[in-house]
Design a protein around this motif. Structure first.
Motif, PDB file in Angstrom:
ATOM      1  N   ILE A  42     -78.965 -27.410 -54.095  1.00 31.69           N
ATOM      2  CA  ILE A  42     -78.321 -26.718 -55.374  1.00 31.69           C
ATOM      3  C   ILE A  42     -78.535 -25.101 -55.667  1.00 31.69           C
ATOM      4  CG2 ILE A  42     -78.080 -27.024 -57.796  1.00 31.69           C
ATOM      5  CD1 ILE A  42     -78.569 -29.889 -57.591  1.00 31.69           C
ATOM      6  N   TYR A  43     -79.859 -25.014 -55.505  1.00 28.92           N
ATOM      7  CA  TYR A  43     -80.424 -23.795 -55.589  1.00 28.92           C
ATOM      8  C   TYR A  43     -79.706 -22.714 -54.629  1.00 28.92           C
ATOM      9  CZ  TYR A  43     -83.294 -19.645 -55.791  1.00 28.92           C
ATOM     10  OH  TYR A  43     -83.780 -18.236 -55.849  1.00 28.92           O
ATOM     11  N   THR A  44     -79.308 -22.866 -53.463  1.00 31.78           N
ATOM     12  CA  THR A  44     -78.976 -22.182 -52.338  1.00 31.78           C
ATOM     13  C   THR A  44     -77.659 -21.926 -52.748  1.00 31.78           C
ATOM     14  OG1 THR A  44     -80.379 -23.256 -50.832  1.00 31.78           O
ATOM     15  CG2 THR A  44     -78.678 -21.942 -49.840  1.00 31.78           C
TER      16      THR A  44
ATOM     17  N   SER B 134     -76.074 -18.234 -53.718  1.00 29.93           N
ATOM     18  CA  SER B 134     -75.457 -17.664 -52.851  1.00 29.93           C
ATOM     19  C   SER B 134     -74.004 -17.141 -53.496  1.00 29.93           C
ATOM     20  CB  SER B 134     -74.669 -18.503 -51.680  1.00 29.93           C
ATOM     21  OG  SER B 134     -75.745 -18.971 -50.846  1.00 29.93           O
ATOM     22  N   ILE B 135     -73.540 -18.059 -54.427  1.00 31.92           N
ATOM     23  CA  ILE B 135     -72.333 -17.581 -55.461  1.00 31.92           C
ATOM     24  C   ILE B 135     -72.842 -16.283 -56.143  1.00 31.92           C
ATOM     25  CG2 ILE B 135     -71.002 -18.308 -57.125  1.00 31.92           C
ATOM     26  CD1 ILE B 135     -71.134 -20.990 -56.308  1.00 31.92           C
ATOM     27  N   MET B 136     -74.024 -16.410 -56.705  1.00 30.71           N
ATOM     28  CA  MET B 136     -74.636 -15.341 -57.516  1.00 30.71           C
ATOM     29  C   MET B 136     -74.537 -13.863 -56.893  1.00 30.71           C
ATOM     30  SD  MET B 136     -78.551 -14.934 -59.190  1.00 30.71           S
ATOM     31  CE  MET B 136     -79.191 -14.631 -57.577  1.00 30.71           C
ATOM     32  N   VAL B 137     -75.151 -13.978 -55.729  1.00 30.01           N
ATOM     33  CA  VAL B 137     -75.042 -12.592 -55.067  1.00 30.01           C
ATOM     34  C   VAL B 137     -73.986 -11.910 -54.972  1.00 30.01           C
ATOM     35  CG1 VAL B 137     -77.432 -13.121 -54.155  1.00 30.01           C
ATOM     36  CG2 VAL B 137     -75.332 -13.449 -52.736  1.00 30.01           C
ATOM     37  N   LEU B 138     -72.711 -12.699 -54.849  1.00 33.85           N
ATOM     38  CA  LEU B 138     -71.490 -12.253 -54.692  1.00 33.85           C
ATOM     39  C   LEU B 138     -71.159 -10.977 -55.882  1.00 33.85           C
ATOM     40  CD1 LEU B 138     -69.319 -15.179 -53.742  1.00 33.85           C
ATOM     41  CD2 LEU B 138     -69.911 -13.453 -52.245  1.00 33.85           C
TER      42      LEU B 138
ATOM     43  N   ALA C 201     -73.264 -14.342 -47.717  1.00 29.46           N
ATOM     44  CA  ALA C 201     -72.314 -14.072 -48.997  1.00 29.46           C
ATOM     45  C   ALA C 201     -72.188 -12.665 -49.164  1.00 29.46           C
ATOM     46  CB  ALA C 201     -73.026 -14.837 -50.218  1.00 29.46           C
ATOM     47  N   VAL C 202     -73.168 -11.908 -49.066  1.00 29.68           N
ATOM     48  CA  VAL C 202     -72.838 -10.371 -49.249  1.00 29.68           C
ATOM     49  C   VAL C 202     -72.039  -9.702 -48.326  1.00 29.68           C
ATOM     50  CG1 VAL C 202     -74.048  -8.123 -49.293  1.00 29.68           C
ATOM     51  CG2 VAL C 202     -75.337  -9.972 -50.431  1.00 29.68           C
TER      52      VAL C 202
ATOM     53  N   LEU D  21     -70.276 -18.451 -62.631  1.00 23.99           N
ATOM     54  CA  LEU D  21     -69.934 -19.789 -61.925  1.00 23.99           C
ATOM     55  C   LEU D  21     -71.464 -20.134 -61.508  1.00 23.99           C
ATOM     56  CD1 LEU D  21     -68.101 -21.712 -60.800  1.00 23.99           C
ATOM     57  CD2 LEU D  21     -67.598 -19.940 -59.176  1.00 23.99           C
ATOM     58  N   ALA D  22     -72.088 -19.221 -60.903  1.00 26.92           N
ATOM     59  CA  ALA D  22     -73.303 -19.791 -60.251  1.00 26.92           C
ATOM     60  C   ALA D  22     -74.149 -20.423 -61.355  1.00 26.92           C
ATOM     61  CB  ALA D  22     -74.033 -18.431 -59.687  1.00 26.92           C
ATOM     62  N   ALA D  23     -74.310 -19.612 -62.544  1.00 29.34           N
ATOM     63  CA  ALA D  23     -75.000 -20.465 -63.504  1.00 29.34           C
ATOM     64  C   ALA D  23     -74.599 -21.696 -63.953  1.00 29.34           C
ATOM     65  CB  ALA D  23     -75.253 -19.394 -65.011  1.00 29.34           C
TER      66      ALA D  23
END
Length: 512
Positions: free
Chosen positions: A241-243, A247-251, A377-378, A406-408
Motif C-alpha cells: 500500500i505504501y509503495t 509512486s502516485i505521490m511523486v507524480l 513514476a518520475v 489521490l495518493a493520500a
C-alpha cells in the motif's frame, strides 16, 4: 495501523537513541542535503553550459534528470551492496564516486561527457551515500526516530539555501569548470560522513564471549544465508500500500518546486523576484521538517503516523489546487509558504512511515525497492507533456494536486480497510488479570478465615501450655526440700553422736 515498536539492529542490539547516534544524525543531515539539493543547485550552471556546448535548455535539464534518476533508480543496487558489505564501506565508495564525477566533468568537451560524469557517476555516488545513511539512522534511533528523521530531512532545504548562492559565486569567480572542480572537493565530505557511520556492536561480557566461542561453528552452520535483496517485503500489505501511494505521490510532489519560478515569470514578474519564491519555500520547509518530526514522535500520534502522513499529502495537494489559481506575486508568495509547510511535513514523514511498516531488518531492501518504483513514476510523469500541450502552468498544478490527494486517499483508505489492527496485548493482560482475580476471590476469603481460625487455636494452645508449666513449677517447689546443701560441721557432729546402743562410732564406715 502502524505501531511504534522498539527496534533492534543487527545481532539484537537495541537502538541507543542517542550517544554516537547524534554524530550519525549530523552525517545524515549533510548527506540528505547533498543528495536532494545538488541536482537543483547544478541548474545554476545551465546558461554557461548552453553557451559552451551550443545546446538547448532541455538538453542541459537532462543533467538534473539523470542525477535524480540515479538517486532513485539505483535503490536496489544500494540495498544489495549494503546487505553484502555494510553501510560504511558503501558510503566511502559513494563519496569518492560523487567527487570523482564532478572532477571529471570539469574536463568535459561535450554535453554527453557531462551526462556521464555529473549525471551517472556523481548521481550513483550520491545514491550510495543517501540510502545507507537512512539505514544507519534507523538502526541508531527507535524512540526518537521521528525527530531524527525530521532533523535529517531538514538538510535538503538547508543545503539548497547554501549551494545555490555558492554556485553563483563560484561561477562568477572561477567559471563553470573551476566551480565543478571545487564542488567535487566539497563532495569529498561525504567520505567524512561515511567514517562516522560506526556499526552497532553488542557489548560483550566474559560469559557471552565463552558462549560465542563455544557455539560459533554451530551457529555458522545453522545460520541461513543472508538475502542480498529481500523481496519478501511485498508479502506485507502495508508495504504494498505504501509503495503504490508513494509512486502516485511523486507524480505531482516535485512539480511546484520545479515550475513555480517559471510560473511567476509567466505572470510578468522579474527574474530576481521569481527566484525569491524558492528561497521562501526552502526557508519554511527547513523549519517544518523537524517540527513535524517532533509532533510525530508524540505517544498518541506515533501509532497513527500513517494518517498524519496522509493528512500531510492532502494538505500539500489542496495547496497545489488553490495555488493553480494564483494570478499575482502576492498569491504566489502565500502559496509558497503553505506549500513549504506541507512539503516539509511530507519530507519528514515519508521514510519514518516506511521504517515503521517494515522494521529495521527489512528496511535496507524495502527502501531500495520503493525508490526504484518512485524513479519509474518520475520518468513517466505526465507534467512536462501536459505543459507542452497546453502551455499553461495552471493545468500542471491542478494535475499535481489531484495526484497527491489521490495518493493520500489510497494510503489512508487502504490502511484502514486492509490493515487489521492486532489486538492489544495490554488489553489481553488486563482481561486475564480481571478473570483471575474474580476466580480467585472466593478461595482467598476462605484461606483468610482458615488462617484466622488456626491462629486462634494456636493462641489457645499456647495459653494452656503456659498454665500447665506454671502449675508444674508450683508443684515442684512444694515437693522439693528447702535446702539441698549439707553443712560439714553437722556431718562431724552426727558422726560423733552416740548411737542408740551406747556404742561410739569409730569411723564413718561403721557409723553408716
Amino acid at each position: 495501523m502502524v505501531g511504534a515498536a522498539v527496534e533492534q539492529g543487527p545481532g539484537g542490539v537495541k537502538a541507543p537513541d542517542g550517544g554516537w547516534g547524534w554524530a550519525v544524525l549530523v552525517s545524515c543531515f549533510v548527506i540528505t542535503g547533498f543528495s536532494y539539493a545538488f541536482p537543483k543547485a547544478v541548474s545554476v550552471f545551465f546558461k554557461e553550459l548552453i553557451r559552451e556546448f551550443d545546446v538547448g535548455y532541455s538538453d542541459t535539464a537532462w543533467i538534473s534528470s539523470i542525477l535524480l534518476a540515479m538517486l532513485y533508480g539505483s535503490g536496489p543496487l544500494c540495498s544489495v551492496l549494503v546487505n553484502r558489505f555494510g553501510c560504511r564501506p558503501v558510503m566511502l565508495v559513494g563519496g569518492i564516486l560523487a567527487s570523482l564525477g564532478m572532477i571529471l566533468a570539469s574536463f568535459s568537451t561535450s554535453i554527453i561527457h557531462i551526462y556521464l560524469s555529473t549525471g551517472v557517476i556523481t548521481g550513483l555516488g550520491l545514491a550510495l551515500n543517501f540510502q545507507p545513511s537512512l539505514i544507519m539512522l534507523n538502526r541508531y534511533f527507535s524512540e526518537k526516530r521521528p525527530l531524527a528523521n525530521g532533523l535529517s530531512a531538514a538538510g535538503s532545504p538547508a543545503a539548497l539555501c547554501c549551494l545555490s548562492p555558492l554556485g553563483q559565486v563560484l561561477q562568477y569567480q572561477y567559471g563553470w569548470r573551476g566551480s565543478f572542480l571545487i564542488l567535487g572537493g566539497i563532495l569529498l565530505n561525504c567520505c567524512v560522513c561515511a567514517a562516522l557511520m560506526r556499526p552497532l556492536v553488542a557489548p560483550k561480557t566474559l560469559k557471552s564471549k565463552e558462549l560465542e566461542q563455544d557455539n560459533e561453528e554451530e551457529a555458522e552452520k545453522k545460520k541461513p544465508k543472508a538475502k542480498l535483496l529481500d523481496f519478501s517485503v511485498f508479502k506485507d500489505r502495508g508495504f504494498v500500500i505504501y509503495t503504490v501511494a508513494a509512486s502516485i505521490m511523486v507524480l505531482g510532489l516535485f512539480v511546484p518546486p520545479v515550475f513555480v519560478v517559471s510560473y511567476a515569470k509567466e505572470l510578468g514578474n522579474e527574474d530576481t523576484k521569481s527566484a525569491l519564491l524558492l528561497s521562501i519555500l526552502g526557508f519554511i520547509d527547513m523549519f517544518a521538517r523537524p517540527t513535524c518530526g517532533l509532533i510525530a514522535g508524540m505517544k498518541w500520534v506515533r501509532p497513527r503516523c500513517v494518517y498524519l502522513f496522509s493528512f500531510a499529502m492532502i494538505f500539500n495537494g489542496i495547496t497545489d489546487l488553490i495555488g493553480s489559481q494564483a494570478n499575482d506575486y502576492t498569491t504566489l508568495v502565500i502559496f509558497c509558504i503553505f506549500f513549504g509547510l506541507s512539503y516539509g511535513m511530507v519530507g519528514a514523514l515519508q521514510f519514518e512511515v516506511l521504517m515503521a511498516i517494515v522494521g529495521t531488518e527489512k528496511f535496507s531492501s524495502a527502501i531500495g525497492l520503493v525508490l526504484l518504483m518512485e524513479a519509474i513514476a518520475v520518468l513517466v510523469g505526465p507534467a512536462c507533456r501536459l505543459l507542452d500541450a497546453t502551455h499553461n502552468y495552471m493545468w500542471i498544478f491542478l494535475l499535481a494536486g489531484c495526484e497527491v490527494v489521490l495518493a493520500a486517499v489510497v494510503l489512508a483508505t487502504c490502511n484502514f480497510l486492509f490493515i487489521k489492527k492486532e489486538p492489544s496485548a495490554s488489553a489481553d493482560k488486563l482481561e486475564n488479570i480481571t478473570v483471575t482475580e474474580e476466580c480467585s476471590k472466593g478461595p482467598d476469603v476462605n484461606d483468610e478465615e482458615e488462617k484466622g481460625a488456626r491462629e486462634e487455636q494456636e493462641k489457645e494452645t499456647t495459653e494452656v501450655l503456659k498454665e500447665k508449666e506454671e502449675i508444674d513449677k508450683e508443684t515442684e517447689e512444694r515437693i522439693r526440700p528447702a535446702s539441698l546443701t549439707v553443712d560439714s560441721q553437722e556431718v562431724e557432729k552426727f558422726l560423733k553422736e552416740p548411737t542408740q546402743n551406747g556404742d561410739m562410732a569409730n569411723s564413718p564406715e561403721t557409723s553408716l
